[in-house]
Scaffold this active site. Structure first.
Site, PDB file in Angstrom:
ATOM      1  N   ASN A 195       5.161  10.990  12.942  1.00  0.00           N
ATOM      2  CA  ASN A 195       5.273  11.504  11.584  1.00  0.00           C
ATOM      3  C   ASN A 195       5.909  10.508  10.618  1.00  0.00           C
ATOM      4  O   ASN A 195       5.699  10.587   9.417  1.00  0.00           O
ATOM      5  CB  ASN A 195       6.103  12.799  11.608  1.00  0.00           C
ATOM      6  CG  ASN A 195       6.473  13.285  10.227  1.00  0.00           C
ATOM      7  OD1 ASN A 195       5.630  13.706   9.450  1.00  0.00           O
ATOM      8  ND2 ASN A 195       7.761  13.205   9.892  1.00  0.00           N
TER       9      ASN A 195
ATOM     10  N   TYR B  91       0.699   1.522   2.116  1.00  0.00           N
ATOM     11  CA  TYR B  91       0.619   2.889   2.635  1.00  0.00           C
ATOM     12  C   TYR B  91      -0.825   3.224   3.002  1.00  0.00           C
ATOM     13  O   TYR B  91      -1.090   3.781   4.077  1.00  0.00           O
ATOM     14  CB  TYR B  91       1.150   3.869   1.589  1.00  0.00           C
ATOM     15  CG  TYR B  91       1.295   5.288   2.087  1.00  0.00           C
ATOM     16  CD1 TYR B  91       2.376   5.651   2.880  1.00  0.00           C
ATOM     17  CD2 TYR B  91       0.354   6.268   1.768  1.00  0.00           C
ATOM     18  CE1 TYR B  91       2.517   6.957   3.348  1.00  0.00           C
ATOM     19  CE2 TYR B  91       0.490   7.564   2.226  1.00  0.00           C
ATOM     20  CZ  TYR B  91       1.568   7.912   3.014  1.00  0.00           C
ATOM     21  OH  TYR B  91       1.702   9.190   3.473  1.00  0.00           O
TER      22      TYR B  91
ATOM     23  N   LYS C  79      -2.109   4.081   6.898  1.00  0.00           N
ATOM     24  CA  LYS C  79      -2.753   5.341   7.258  1.00  0.00           C
ATOM     25  C   LYS C  79      -4.205   5.133   7.695  1.00  0.00           C
ATOM     26  O   LYS C  79      -4.693   5.811   8.606  1.00  0.00           O
ATOM     27  CB  LYS C  79      -2.679   6.322   6.090  1.00  0.00           C
ATOM     28  CG  LYS C  79      -1.256   6.748   5.747  1.00  0.00           C
ATOM     29  CD  LYS C  79      -0.506   7.303   6.949  1.00  0.00           C
ATOM     30  CE  LYS C  79       0.873   7.817   6.600  1.00  0.00           C
ATOM     31  NZ  LYS C  79       1.623   8.298   7.783  1.00  0.00           N
TER      32      LYS C  79
END
Length: 252
Positions: free
Chosen positions: A90, A157, A161
């Site tokens: 996470n 980012y 991802k």
């Protein structure tokens, strides 16, 4: 060894949706939860005791993921075989919102190490250490729509991802077949977390999409961490978990 409680490993458990997931997992009772975060939370110890679960909290910076992964390998090797084993990657960081040309090298390195390298290393360790366990094994990677739809001033980012999504696809191929682990890279929707606060507060000159995030907040379109956590954990219980290695809770 005989099966014991369910075992969960959760990164980024100290804030936001990660903290909500930790609380909801412990509340089930009979859970063994290892949290890996930069900080710890004494309230989780009390919640675990109240629910009849166990929690262990490691304070670690996943911007330096190799020692954490090595420590996890040793810890898993010492555990009794549980009734189920789950890794939830996470942890992530949005970093400073700015074009790539304006970013500093340490910022870029930290964003990719926390958001991608740590997840890759911990997944490798988890799969290796649990390979002989004849119990359900799952890896849940918390991805983002930005891994599938590019946005300016969010290159590290987006890259982290997108990498998470694609390595999940590769691992799904490797683990296919009887006894293999099941893996999903799941986008949890837009959530009212510190990341959203950072995006709304970014310099508009460096982040042209700031207004979009301000509108999400203004129009009440952000999910709460608690609600998002319930949806994400519910995905783990789906009988078809892993059939589609890249998914979005909004498309369930």
């Amino acid at each position: 060894m005989a099966s014991t409680s369910e075992l969960f490993v959760l990164t980024g458990a100290s804030r936001g949706m990660g903290r909500a997931m930790a609380s909801q997992l412990l509340a089930r009772g009979g859970v063994q939860l290892l949290c890996i975060s930069r900080g710890s939370d004494a309230a989780l110890d009390a919640e675990a005791a109240s629910a009849g679960s166990q929690v262990l909290q490691w304070s670690a910076d996943l911007a330096d993921p190799l020692p954490v992964a090595e420590r996890l390998a040793g810890w898993l090797a010492a555990q009794a075989v549980p009734s189920r084993a789950v890794l939830i990657n996470n942890a992530g960081t949005v970093g400073r919102t700015a074009p790539l040309a304006r970013a500093t090298l340490p910022e870029l390195s930290a964003a990719l190490r926390v958001g991608l390298e740590a997840a890759l290393l911990l997944t490798s360790v988890f799969l290796s250490a649990t390979r002989g366990w004849a119990v359900p094994r799952q890896v849940l990677n918390i991805s983002s729509g930005l891994g599938r739809n590019a946005m300016g001033s969010q290159a590290p980012y987006c890259a982290a991802k997108a990498g998470m999504d694609h390595f999940s696809r590769a691992v799904a191929l490797e683990e296919a077949g009887e006894g293999g682990a099941r893996i999903v890279s799941l986008a949890p929707g837009v959530i009212d977390t510190d990341m959203q606060v950072a995006l709304r507060g970014a310099d508009a000159g460096l982040f042209p999409d700031r207004g979009r995030f301000e509108a999400l907040h203004r129009n009440g379109q952000l999910d709460s961490p608690e609600s998002a956590a319930r949806k994400v954990l519910a995905w783990l219980e789906r009988p078809d978990f892993g059939a589609t290695p890249v998914a979005d809770v909004r498309n369930s």
